[in-house]
Design a protein around this motif. Structure first.
Motif, PDB file in Angstrom:
ATOM      1  N   LYS A   1      40.703  45.151  54.699  1.00 28.87           N
ATOM      2  CA  LYS A   1      39.973  43.578  53.858  1.00 28.87           C
ATOM      3  C   LYS A   1      39.301  44.002  53.192  1.00 28.87           C
ATOM      4  O   LYS A   1      38.575  44.143  52.791  1.00 28.87           O
ATOM      5  N   ASN A   2      39.382  42.665  52.346  1.00 33.26           N
ATOM      6  CA  ASN A   2      38.700  41.895  51.460  1.00 33.26           C
ATOM      7  C   ASN A   2      37.971  40.915  51.683  1.00 33.26           C
ATOM      8  O   ASN A   2      38.233  40.050  51.978  1.00 33.26           O
ATOM      9  N   THR A   3      36.877  40.838  50.283  1.00 34.10           N
ATOM     10  CA  THR A   3      35.862  39.618  50.667  1.00 34.10           C
ATOM     11  C   THR A   3      36.104  38.754  50.087  1.00 34.10           C
ATOM     12  O   THR A   3      37.024  38.529  49.774  1.00 34.10           O
TER      13      THR A   3
ATOM     14  N   PRO B   1      32.049  50.188  38.749  1.00 33.48           N
ATOM     15  CA  PRO B   1      31.337  48.957  38.585  1.00 33.48           C
ATOM     16  C   PRO B   1      31.317  48.475  39.500  1.00 33.48           C
ATOM     17  O   PRO B   1      30.528  47.621  39.595  1.00 33.48           O
ATOM     18  N   ALA B   2      30.850  48.849  40.633  1.00 34.02           N
ATOM     19  CA  ALA B   2      30.997  48.814  41.881  1.00 34.02           C
ATOM     20  C   ALA B   2      31.222  47.138  42.187  1.00 34.02           C
ATOM     21  O   ALA B   2      30.697  45.845  41.816  1.00 34.02           O
ATOM     22  N   LEU B   3      32.764  47.022  42.453  1.00 35.37           N
ATOM     23  CA  LEU B   3      33.162  45.446  42.235  1.00 35.37           C
ATOM     24  C   LEU B   3      32.562  45.049  43.647  1.00 35.37           C
ATOM     25  O   LEU B   3      32.891  43.501  43.892  1.00 35.37           O
ATOM     26  N   ASN B   4      32.561  45.795  44.616  1.00 32.02           N
ATOM     27  CA  ASN B   4      32.382  45.145  45.796  1.00 32.02           C
ATOM     28  C   ASN B   4      33.044  44.505  46.551  1.00 32.02           C
ATOM     29  O   ASN B   4      32.871  42.977  46.571  1.00 32.02           O
ATOM     30  N   VAL B   5      34.620  44.164  46.266  1.00 30.58           N
ATOM     31  CA  VAL B   5      35.739  44.164  47.232  1.00 30.58           C
ATOM     32  C   VAL B   5      36.464  43.770  48.134  1.00 30.58           C
ATOM     33  O   VAL B   5      36.835  43.582  49.002  1.00 30.58           O
ATOM     34  N   VAL B   6      35.853  45.625  48.692  1.00 31.54           N
ATOM     35  CA  VAL B   6      36.459  45.517  49.837  1.00 31.54           C
ATOM     36  C   VAL B   6      35.486  45.317  50.837  1.00 31.54           C
ATOM     37  O   VAL B   6      34.529  45.731  51.279  1.00 31.54           O
ATOM     38  N   ILE B   7      35.704  44.643  52.230  1.00 27.15           N
ATOM     39  CA  ILE B   7      34.661  44.842  53.024  1.00 27.15           C
ATOM     40  C   ILE B   7      34.888  45.666  54.428  1.00 27.15           C
ATOM     41  O   ILE B   7      34.192  46.319  54.645  1.00 27.15           O
ATOM     42  N   GLU B   8      36.496  46.374  54.281  1.00 24.15           N
ATOM     43  CA  GLU B   8      36.373  47.260  55.616  1.00 24.15           C
ATOM     44  C   GLU B   8      37.817  48.005  55.251  1.00 24.15           C
ATOM     45  O   GLU B   8      39.008  47.608  54.517  1.00 24.15           O
TER      46      GLU B   8
ATOM     47  N   GLY C   1      26.940  40.401  50.147  1.00 26.64           N
ATOM     48  CA  GLY C   1      26.882  39.921  49.022  1.00 26.64           C
ATOM     49  C   GLY C   1      27.721  39.327  48.095  1.00 26.64           C
ATOM     50  O   GLY C   1      28.456  38.214  48.155  1.00 26.64           O
ATOM     51  N   VAL C   2      27.832  40.157  46.744  1.00 28.50           N
ATOM     52  CA  VAL C   2      28.857  38.953  46.224  1.00 28.50           C
ATOM     53  C   VAL C   2      29.840  40.191  45.312  1.00 28.50           C
ATOM     54  O   VAL C   2      29.500  41.363  45.156  1.00 28.50           O
ATOM     55  N   SER C   3      31.221  39.768  45.246  1.00 30.11           N
ATOM     56  CA  SER C   3      31.442  40.821  44.566  1.00 30.11           C
ATOM     57  C   SER C   3      31.637  40.285  42.957  1.00 30.11           C
ATOM     58  O   SER C   3      31.746  39.290  42.559  1.00 30.11           O
ATOM     59  N   HIS C   4      32.846  41.341  42.386  1.00 32.61           N
ATOM     60  CA  HIS C   4      32.477  41.523  40.446  1.00 32.61           C
ATOM     61  C   HIS C   4      33.793  41.486  40.493  1.00 32.61           C
ATOM     62  O   HIS C   4      34.698  41.824  40.538  1.00 32.61           O
ATOM     63  N   ASN C   5      34.264  40.547  38.996  1.00 30.25           N
ATOM     64  CA  ASN C   5      35.037  40.598  38.087  1.00 30.25           C
ATOM     65  C   ASN C   5      35.425  41.363  37.678  1.00 30.25           C
ATOM     66  O   ASN C   5      34.370  41.768  36.676  1.00 30.25           O
ATOM     67  N   PRO C   6      36.653  42.558  37.756  1.00 35.98           N
ATOM     68  CA  PRO C   6      36.715  43.474  37.224  1.00 35.98           C
ATOM     69  C   PRO C   6      37.330  43.172  35.114  1.00 35.98           C
ATOM     70  O   PRO C   6      36.779  44.285  35.128  1.00 35.98           O
ATOM     71  N   TYR C   7      37.099  42.051  35.057  1.00 35.39           N
ATOM     72  CA  TYR C   7      37.515  42.703  33.531  1.00 35.39           C
ATOM     73  C   TYR C   7      36.028  41.357  32.912  1.00 35.39           C
ATOM     74  O   TYR C   7      35.834  41.789  31.504  1.00 35.39           O
ATOM     75  N   ALA C   8      35.090  41.474  33.998  1.00 34.40           N
ATOM     76  CA  ALA C   8      33.018  40.769  33.050  1.00 34.40           C
ATOM     77  C   ALA C   8      32.869  40.842  34.390  1.00 34.40           C
ATOM     78  O   ALA C   8      32.332  39.557  35.208  1.00 34.40           O
TER      79      ALA C   8
ATOM     80  N   SER D   1      39.862  33.491  47.828  1.00 36.08           N
ATOM     81  CA  SER D   1      40.660  34.904  48.115  1.00 36.08           C
ATOM     82  C   SER D   1      40.071  36.184  46.864  1.00 36.08           C
ATOM     83  O   SER D   1      41.137  36.554  46.277  1.00 36.08           O
ATOM     84  N   GLY D   2      39.061  35.378  46.097  1.00 31.83           N
ATOM     85  CA  GLY D   2      39.580  36.544  45.230  1.00 31.83           C
ATOM     86  C   GLY D   2      38.950  37.959  45.665  1.00 31.83           C
ATOM     87  O   GLY D   2      39.775  38.536  44.384  1.00 31.83           O
ATOM     88  N   GLY D   3      38.496  38.790  46.679  1.00 32.22           N
ATOM     89  CA  GLY D   3      38.231  40.169  46.999  1.00 32.22           C
ATOM     90  C   GLY D   3      40.397  40.814  46.424  1.00 32.22           C
ATOM     91  O   GLY D   3      40.002  41.593  46.232  1.00 32.22           O
ATOM     92  N   THR D   4      40.409  40.002  47.407  1.00 30.08           N
ATOM     93  CA  THR D   4      42.171  40.332  47.713  1.00 30.08           C
ATOM     94  C   THR D   4      42.637  40.365  45.318  1.00 30.08           C
ATOM     95  O   THR D   4      43.172  41.203  44.892  1.00 30.08           O
ATOM     96  N   ALA D   5      42.543  39.125  44.908  1.00 25.92           N
ATOM     97  CA  ALA D   5      42.845  39.327  44.039  1.00 25.92           C
ATOM     98  C   ALA D   5      42.370  40.105  42.724  1.00 25.92           C
ATOM     99  O   ALA D   5      42.810  41.128  42.211  1.00 25.92           O
TER     100      ALA D   5
END
Length: 538
Positions: free
Chosen positions: A159-161, A76-83, A176-183, A192-196
């Motif tokens: 660390k999170n996005t 799904p390439a959530l892209n929520v982890v920076i490092e 870039g942008v993070s993606h919601n795992p539910y949609a 704090s979207g990356g952490t959630a």
């Protein structure tokens, strides 16, 4: 003989936000975690497995790293982890050795993996704020909260996005942008979207976010997890962007369960001379654990004042999105009644919209915060002042999204005076409503809209803050907790928020836990299913 495992280690690079991997060879114990289900696991589950000698910290870190590898940049390439923390496995091995030697945990979060919003410092990792301006910033000192987590035995996963430079939706020039795992076409919320989203996707056991406006509650609601912003002064902002002398920002726990959130809060609270605001919290931390207040029958007889009206200026109450959240919220109120709560319905807090609109920072507050944060790691800091960081040349490099909204807020002495008067008036109005109606808490929607479409939130005019409630951060000295409250008819997650009096975390935790136990609305997203762990050696 021990087996050898190749562990992927990821570091984010450049403007693309992609992760590249190198190989780190580590030694894995013979007994592996074949029978341990990492999905939706809790602090208690993990530590019980440690005590039963069926799981090691090394193994649980590997299980989470495997999920990050499978779903953050792949699938799904959530892209929520920076490092990722390059020493996470070494820290796990050290904890395993200590437990093997003594048979005791080093602290209450022994061996518990945690992700951090990339807005506060953790030695050994960058603090980027999701921005290319700080892509090479490596603070050498832990923040107060990071140090407390480590001392309690937690393992910082990475660390999170976040919303770039600590504000707006989860979009940044670094990643870039993070993606919601539910949609996947929806945002994770900000900031704090990356952490959630990491917690929702089971990338770690617990998390820590930060809220200066609605940055914990909104992403918690939109990612079907629990999030709290404690009363100002309970948790230090030492080593955090948006800390002292700023007033609005606060770190707070983000978890999948209220119990884990209470355990995380236990570790985070405490006085810190570096953050004078924590002097307000002295004497307000209960003896023992916050978990002592959790009661599955806690809603019985509790008086809850329910806000029904829209309290956000930019909400369109006739829009389908608003109505979808409104319908789900109405169901949640009925669930509270069914659990025994006494609902005082449709309470009105006088002049709430007008007063909240006066929010303003003090002159020099932002400048002092930026200078103080960089001065903490002066020899390594890329900038010294806000003016240097926000030079015209640098501003051209960052994403033109909602993070600049805070820079547009008035910060004159007159505007700040009007805000302080409005804050006092609204605080009095709220407390009077609670006293007149003998309320334990006030209830409101965590947000008035469901998760935004990425295409909507991150294109001009960047309307990602529609329906975002910032009542508690305007008031500063009130605690809130957002709890999963089900889904809209479009199957998008929502949350409800319990708001309490200053330093009354025990009450909102009790009620949130009782609601959680009565409803069990937490459901993991289908986009990040369980992995095959048959690799493990039995």
């Amino acid at each position: 003989m021990p087996t050898t495992t190749v562990l992927p280690r990821f570091v984010r690079t450049g403007l693309t936000g992609m992760l590249f991997s190198t190989l780190l060879t580590v030694t894995a114990p013979v007994q592996a975690a074949a029978n341990f289900n990492v999905m939706e696991t809790t602090v208690a589950d993990i530590q019980a497995a440690y005590q039963a000698h069926t799981l090691t910290a090394h193994q649980v870190v590997q299980l989470y790293l495997d999920r990050v590898a499978a779903y953050d940049q792949k699938g799904p390439a959530l892209n929520v982890v920076i490092e990722l923390n390059p020493t996470a496995m070494a820290e796990a091995d050290k904890l395993d050795a200590e437990f093997a030697k003594t048979g005791k945990f080093v602290g209450p979060l022994h061996g518990i993996p945690v992700f951090l919003k990339d807005q506060f410092d953790a030695a050994g990792m960058r603090t980027t704020l999701g921005s290319v301006l700080l892509k090479d910033y490596h603070p050498t000192r832990d923040s107060f909260v990071s140090a407390k987590l480590r001392a309690a035995g937690a393992i910082i996963m990475g660390k999170n996005t976040l919303g770039e430079l600590g504000g707006g939706d989860s979009y940044g020039s670094l990643y870039g942008v993070s993606h919601n795992p539910y949609a996947l076409d929806r945002t994770v919320g900000g900031s704090s979207g990356g952490t959630a989203a990491s917690l929702a996707a089971n990338f770690s056991a617990i998390g820590v976010g930060e809220e200066g406006s609605s940055s914990i509650r909104r992403p918690s609601a939109w990612n079907n997890v629990v999030g709290m912003r404690p009363t100002a002064g309970l948790v230090s902002r030492g080593g955090m962007w948006d800390g002292w002398p700023a007033m609005f920002g606060s770190l707070g726990p983000v978890c999948r369960t209220v119990t884990d959130l209470a355990k995380t809060l236990d570790v985070m609270v405490g006085y810190d001379p570096e953050d004078p605001l924590t002097a307000y919290g002295v004497g307000h931390v209960p003896k023992g654990s916050y978990t002592q207040f959790l009661d599955k029958n806690g809603l019985k007889g509790a008086r809850i004042g329910v806000i029904r009206e829209s309290i956000v200026a930019n909400s369109d109450i006739n829009s389908p999105e608003f109505k979808s959240v409104d319908a789900a919220y109405a169901k949640a109120v009925e669930e509270l009644k069914a659990a025994g709560a006494i609902v005082v319905d449709n309470i009105i807090i006088p002049d709430i919209k007008k007063l909240v609109a006066t929010r303003a920072s003090a002159p020099g507050e932002v400048e002092g915060m930026v200078a103080g944060w960089f001065a903490r790691n002066a020899s390594d800091a890329p900038f010294k002042t806000r003016e240097e960081m926000y030079s015209p040349e640098n501003i051209k490099k960052v994403s033109p999204t909602k993070h600049l909204e805070r820079e547009g807020r008035p910060n004159t002495a007159e505007a700040h005076y009007q805000y302080l008067m409005a804050r006092q008036e609204l605080t009095t109005n709220l407390l009077k409503v609670m006293a007149d109606n003998k309320l334990d808490v006030i209830l409101h929607k965590s947000t008035e809209y469901p998760p935004n479409l990425i295409s909507y939130a991150n294109t001009p005019p960047y309307p990602g803050t529609r329906g975002v409630i910032a009542l508690n951060t305007f008031l500063v000295f009130v605690p809130v907790i957002s709890v999963p409250a089900g889904f809209t008819d479009e199957n998008l997650p929502i949350g409800i928020t319990f708001l309490g009096r200053a330093y009354d975390e025990p009450t909102i935790l009790k009620l949130a836990y009782a609601y959680e136990q009565a409803t069990h609305h937490r459901v993991p997203p289908k986009s990040t299913p369980p992995l095959d762990t048959s690799f493990a050696v039995k």
